[in-house]
Design a protein around this motif. Structure first.
Motif, mmCIF file in Angstrom:
data_model
loop_
_atom_site.group_PDB
_atom_site.id
_atom_site.type_symbol
_atom_site.label_atom_id
_atom_site.label_comp_id
_atom_site.label_asym_id
_atom_site.label_seq_id
_atom_site.Cartn_x
_atom_site.Cartn_y
_atom_site.Cartn_z
ATOM 1 N N ARG A 64 0.838 -1.197 0.000
ATOM 2 C CA ARG A 64 0.000 0.000 0.000
ATOM 3 C C ARG A 64 0.872 1.246 0.000
ATOM 4 O O ARG A 64 1.907 1.313 0.659
ATOM 5 N N SER A 65 0.416 2.252 -0.721
ATOM 6 C CA SER A 65 1.188 3.486 -0.870
ATOM 7 C C SER A 65 1.209 4.328 0.394
ATOM 8 O O SER A 65 1.867 5.372 0.425
ATOM 9 N N VAL B 189 1.388 -0.301 -4.955
ATOM 10 C CA VAL B 189 2.611 0.021 -5.685
ATOM 11 C C VAL B 189 3.634 -1.091 -5.496
ATOM 12 O O VAL B 189 3.549 -1.893 -4.562
ATOM 13 N N VAL C 35 9.308 1.048 -4.379
ATOM 14 C CA VAL C 35 9.356 1.849 -3.153
ATOM 15 C C VAL C 35 10.763 1.848 -2.567
ATOM 16 O O VAL C 35 11.276 2.881 -2.119
ATOM 17 N N ALA D 213 0.439 8.129 -5.992
ATOM 18 C CA ALA D 213 0.770 7.322 -4.816
ATOM 19 C C ALA D 213 1.392 8.165 -3.705
ATOM 20 O O ALA D 213 1.414 7.747 -2.548
ATOM 21 N N LEU E 265 4.395 5.778 1.702
ATOM 22 C CA LEU E 265 4.991 6.981 1.107
ATOM 23 C C LEU E 265 4.417 8.269 1.678
ATOM 24 O O LEU E 265 4.810 9.360 1.251
ATOM 25 N N ILE F 283 7.133 4.991 -9.572
ATOM 26 C CA ILE F 283 6.063 5.243 -8.604
ATOM 27 C C ILE F 283 5.073 6.234 -9.217
ATOM 28 O O ILE F 283 5.469 7.321 -9.627
#
Length: 346
Positions: A7-8, A46, A51, A38, A11, A34
């Motif tokens: 899961r984003s 993602v 990441v 996101a 970020l 990316i």
């Protein structure tokens, strides 16, 4: 959520930090694959590998060696790993929480592997990027270890610090933030990325634990994934990474740790299209490159860590893995280290 996607939410806050550092977050996101969305939407899926690359590129481009640690400040493990946290929340003890996290980490992502290894004085909770998940794991390993340690601290006595926090990479020049987050017992150029835990903290009970809820969550999580355990190849990879520095790390050693016979282990791996030898070889190839790039170890020390009798044996394998010699790789890494981009002026 099994597989290489995460899961984003991991970020969250990155774009603001990058702007503060004088860089454009969109440009860095595009270079690592990316999606720009996101960086503002926490619920997108993602690539875990992307990441990791994003964290490393931000640290390099913005000259923020502590980017991963900065991202961990205020991060909550439950927000990062999602439904898996419900299982951890209902563990009876801290040790059971560590065992559950390692055993079921594949439900979060296969981009990294976790292993819990008990010892006479406590235990080690290991984290490592999985095979093929990126050449560098410095930033993500520090983010992951810091976030997990934050969860463990919530169940410990006030002021508790772990007896050891270990990283495979070299120590940064400035350790102020590392000491604030991890405590005084830091070890770099280590055999693993791991949190060392004492018996007292491992036995600490979870005040909010509900055993019947834990059983239900565990069943629901695995039923949703259509399996009852992590893929055998991920279990084997995790154990090899944990055991490799301490001995021969044979198929017998790993099968014993899994509680099955060596023959059964080999059958399971064959069914998955894998072999013990190929997984061990891939782990060695991955670790050799990371040790040479990010630690202060020389070739002799790296060879010993990977279970080779001498650096010549390592060199032969390294050329087979990466198409170049250890010495040539070291020269190239030193040359690249001198070329650092400067942050844009604000």
């Amino acid at each position: 959520m099994a597989g290489p996607l995460i899961r984003s939410v991991i970020l969250s806050g990155a774009a603001e930090k990058i702007r503060q550092y004088g860089r454009k977050p969109g440009a860095i996101a595009r270079k690592t694959g990316i999606p720009m969305d996101a960086l503002s939407d926490p619920d997108l899926l993602v690539s875990g590998r992307a990441v990791m690359a994003f964290f490393e590129l931000v640290a390099t481009a913005c000259r923020r060696r502590t980017f991963g640690l900065e991202m961990s400040v205020g991060a909550h493990l439950g927000a990062v790993i999602g439904p898996l946290w419900l299982l951890l929340r209902n563990a009876l003890t801290v040790e059971q929480m560590c065992i559950d996290l390692a055993k079921h980490f594949d439900l979060y992502s296969s981009a990294a592997v976790m292993t819990y290894r008990p010892t006479k004085s406590g235990g080690f909770l290991h984290w490592s990027a999985a095979i093929g998940s990126g050449e560098s794991e410095v930033q993500m390993s520090e983010f992951a270890v810091a976030t997990i340690l934050g969860e463990i601290r919530m169940h410990g006595p006030p002021g508790w610090t772990p007896p050891g926090v270990h990283f495979r990479h070299e120590a940064p020049a400035d350790l102020q933030l590392h000491r604030r987050i991890f405590g005084p017992h830091l070890h770099f150029n280590s055999e693993h990325n791991a949190i060392e835990l004492d018996t007292a903290i491992l036995r600490r009970p979870h005040s909010a634990a509900e055993p019947h809820v834990r059983s239900l969550v565990q069943k629901v999580l695995r039923d949703d994934e259509g399996s009852s355990a992590a893929p055998i190849e991920l279990q084997v990879e995790g154990l090899i990474r944990a055991l490799l520095p301490y001995g021969s790390c044979s198929a017998d050693d790993v099968s014993q740790a899994l509680g099955i016979s060596t023959r059964t282990l080999q059958l399971h791996l064959n069914q998955a299209g894998q072999s013990f030898r190929s997984i061990k070889d891939s782990v060695r190839a991955d670790l050799a490159q990371k040790y040479l790039k990010h630690s202060g170890l020389n070739a002799t020390q790296v060879a010993a860590r990977l279970g080779y009798g001498d650096p010549t044996s390592l060199s032969r394998s390294f050329r087979r893995w990466h198409g170049t010699s250890v010495r040539s790789k070291q020269r190239a890494l030193k040359a690249n280290a001198k070329i650092l981009p400067r942050p844009a002026q604000r």
